[in-house]
Design a protein around this motif. Structure first.
Motif, PDB file in Angstrom:
ATOM      1  N   ALA A   1      26.388  12.775  72.625  1.00 42.65           N
ATOM      2  CA  ALA A   1      27.741  13.153  73.030  1.00 42.65           C
ATOM      3  C   ALA A   1      28.505  11.923  73.517  1.00 42.65           C
ATOM      4  O   ALA A   1      29.678  11.728  73.182  1.00 42.65           O
ATOM      5  N   GLY A   2      27.850  11.064  74.298  1.00 39.83           N
ATOM      6  CA  GLY A   2      28.500   9.836  74.777  1.00 39.83           C
ATOM      7  C   GLY A   2      28.813   8.897  73.624  1.00 39.83           C
ATOM      8  O   GLY A   2      29.875   8.262  73.585  1.00 39.83           O
ATOM      9  N   THR A   3      27.911   8.809  72.665  1.00 40.38           N
ATOM     10  CA  THR A   3      28.121   7.940  71.504  1.00 40.38           C
ATOM     11  C   THR A   3      29.276   8.458  70.658  1.00 40.38           C
ATOM     12  O   THR A   3      30.103   7.681  70.174  1.00 40.38           O
ATOM     13  N   GLU A   4      29.357   9.765  70.508  1.00 40.27           N
ATOM     14  CA  GLU A   4      30.443  10.371  69.714  1.00 40.27           C
ATOM     15  C   GLU A   4      31.799  10.112  70.377  1.00 40.27           C
ATOM     16  O   GLU A   4      32.781   9.801  69.704  1.00 40.27           O
ATOM     17  N   GLU A   5      31.836  10.214  71.692  1.00 42.47           N
ATOM     18  CA  GLU A   5      33.088   9.931  72.405  1.00 42.47           C
ATOM     19  C   GLU A   5      33.502   8.474  72.221  1.00 42.47           C
ATOM     20  O   GLU A   5      34.677   8.164  72.025  1.00 42.47           O
ATOM     21  N   LEU A   6      32.526   7.577  72.294  1.00 42.54           N
ATOM     22  CA  LEU A   6      32.811   6.161  72.089  1.00 42.54           C
ATOM     23  C   LEU A   6      33.325   5.895  70.680  1.00 42.54           C
ATOM     24  O   LEU A   6      34.262   5.115  70.482  1.00 42.54           O
ATOM     25  N   ARG A   7      32.749   6.530  69.703  1.00 41.61           N
ATOM     26  CA  ARG A   7      33.208   6.364  68.313  1.00 41.61           C
ATOM     27  C   ARG A   7      34.646   6.856  68.158  1.00 41.61           C
ATOM     28  O   ARG A   7      35.457   6.228  67.487  1.00 41.61           O
TER      29      ARG A   7
ATOM     30  N   ARG B   1      40.403   5.683  67.625  1.00 41.66           N
ATOM     31  CA  ARG B   1      41.769   5.754  68.147  1.00 41.66           C
ATOM     32  C   ARG B   1      42.328   4.350  68.363  1.00 41.66           C
ATOM     33  O   ARG B   1      43.468   4.054  68.016  1.00 41.66           O
ATOM     34  N   ALA B   2      41.509   3.465  68.943  1.00 42.06           N
ATOM     35  CA  ALA B   2      41.948   2.088  69.202  1.00 42.06           C
ATOM     36  C   ALA B   2      42.251   1.376  67.886  1.00 42.06           C
ATOM     37  O   ALA B   2      43.251   0.652  67.775  1.00 42.06           O
ATOM     38  N   ARG B   3      41.426   1.580  66.858  1.00 45.68           N
ATOM     39  CA  ARG B   3      41.669   0.969  65.542  1.00 45.68           C
ATOM     40  C   ARG B   3      42.975   1.489  64.945  1.00 45.68           C
ATOM     41  O   ARG B   3      43.751   0.729  64.369  1.00 45.68           O
ATOM     42  N   HIS B   4      43.184   2.796  65.065  1.00 55.67           N
ATOM     43  CA  HIS B   4      44.394   3.394  64.527  1.00 55.67           C
ATOM     44  C   HIS B   4      45.636   2.820  65.220  1.00 55.67           C
ATOM     45  O   HIS B   4      46.618   2.432  64.567  1.00 55.67           O
ATOM     46  N   GLU B   5      45.602   2.729  66.566  1.00 51.33           N
ATOM     47  CA  GLU B   5      46.731   2.179  67.315  1.00 51.33           C
ATOM     48  C   GLU B   5      46.941   0.706  66.978  1.00 51.33           C
ATOM     49  O   GLU B   5      48.073   0.243  66.828  1.00 51.33           O
ATOM     50  N   LEU B   6      45.834  -0.028  66.842  1.00 50.32           N
ATOM     51  CA  LEU B   6      45.928  -1.440  66.494  1.00 50.32           C
ATOM     52  C   LEU B   6      46.533  -1.618  65.098  1.00 50.32           C
ATOM     53  O   LEU B   6      47.365  -2.499  64.869  1.00 50.32           O
TER      54      LEU B   6
END
Length: 137
Positions: A11-17, A22-27
């Motif tokens: 679950a933590g890994t999925e949230e990080l992904r 999201r960060a890639r999309h914004e970038l």
């Protein structure tokens, strides 16, 4: 230390992904915006298009105003004003020339008056290089 089970780690890994996506999309959007600002040709084309549209709108409204009766009346009034201003300017020029030609005293070269001549000398030279008349006799 707490031990997390397999489900908690996933679950933590999925949230990080998802966060990374999201960060890639914004970038990516930011990079596209910067590239658009850096594209001078595209910006120039856009400005030209806007100016062309404004000019067309202005021309269309001018044609509409000129074709109306009110516009024709204003044009006639403008023509009268321009013609009047031209006549006044022409009269002022004529009057000034007429007055100056009559009121100019005749040049007499006697005591205290110098002849209207321009003498050019070079540095260190005793004789004149050129002598030129500057006024009327």
């Amino acid at each position: 230390m707490t031990m997390q089970g397999k489900h908690g780690a996933e679950a933590g890994t999925e949230e990080l992904r998802q966060e990374v996506d999201r960060a890639r999309h914004e970038l990516g959007e930011t990079v596209e915006q910067l590239a658009a600002k850096a594209d001078v040709k595209a910006m120039a084309r856009e400005k030209v298009g806007q100016a062309r549209d404004r000019a067309r709108d202005t021309a269309a409204s001018a044609w509409e105003a000129a074709s109306s009766e009110e516009g024709k009346a204003k044009a006639r009034q403008g023509g009268v004003v321009i013609a009047s201003a031209g006549a006044v300017a022409l009269g002022a020029v004529w009057l000034r020339r007429h007055r100056t030609s009559r009121s100019k005293p005749q040049l007499r070269w006697g005591r205290g008056r110098k002849a209207p001549v321009q003498v050019r000398m070079r540095t260190g030279q005793k004789r004149a290089v050129t002598v030129r008349r500057t006024g009327r006799r």
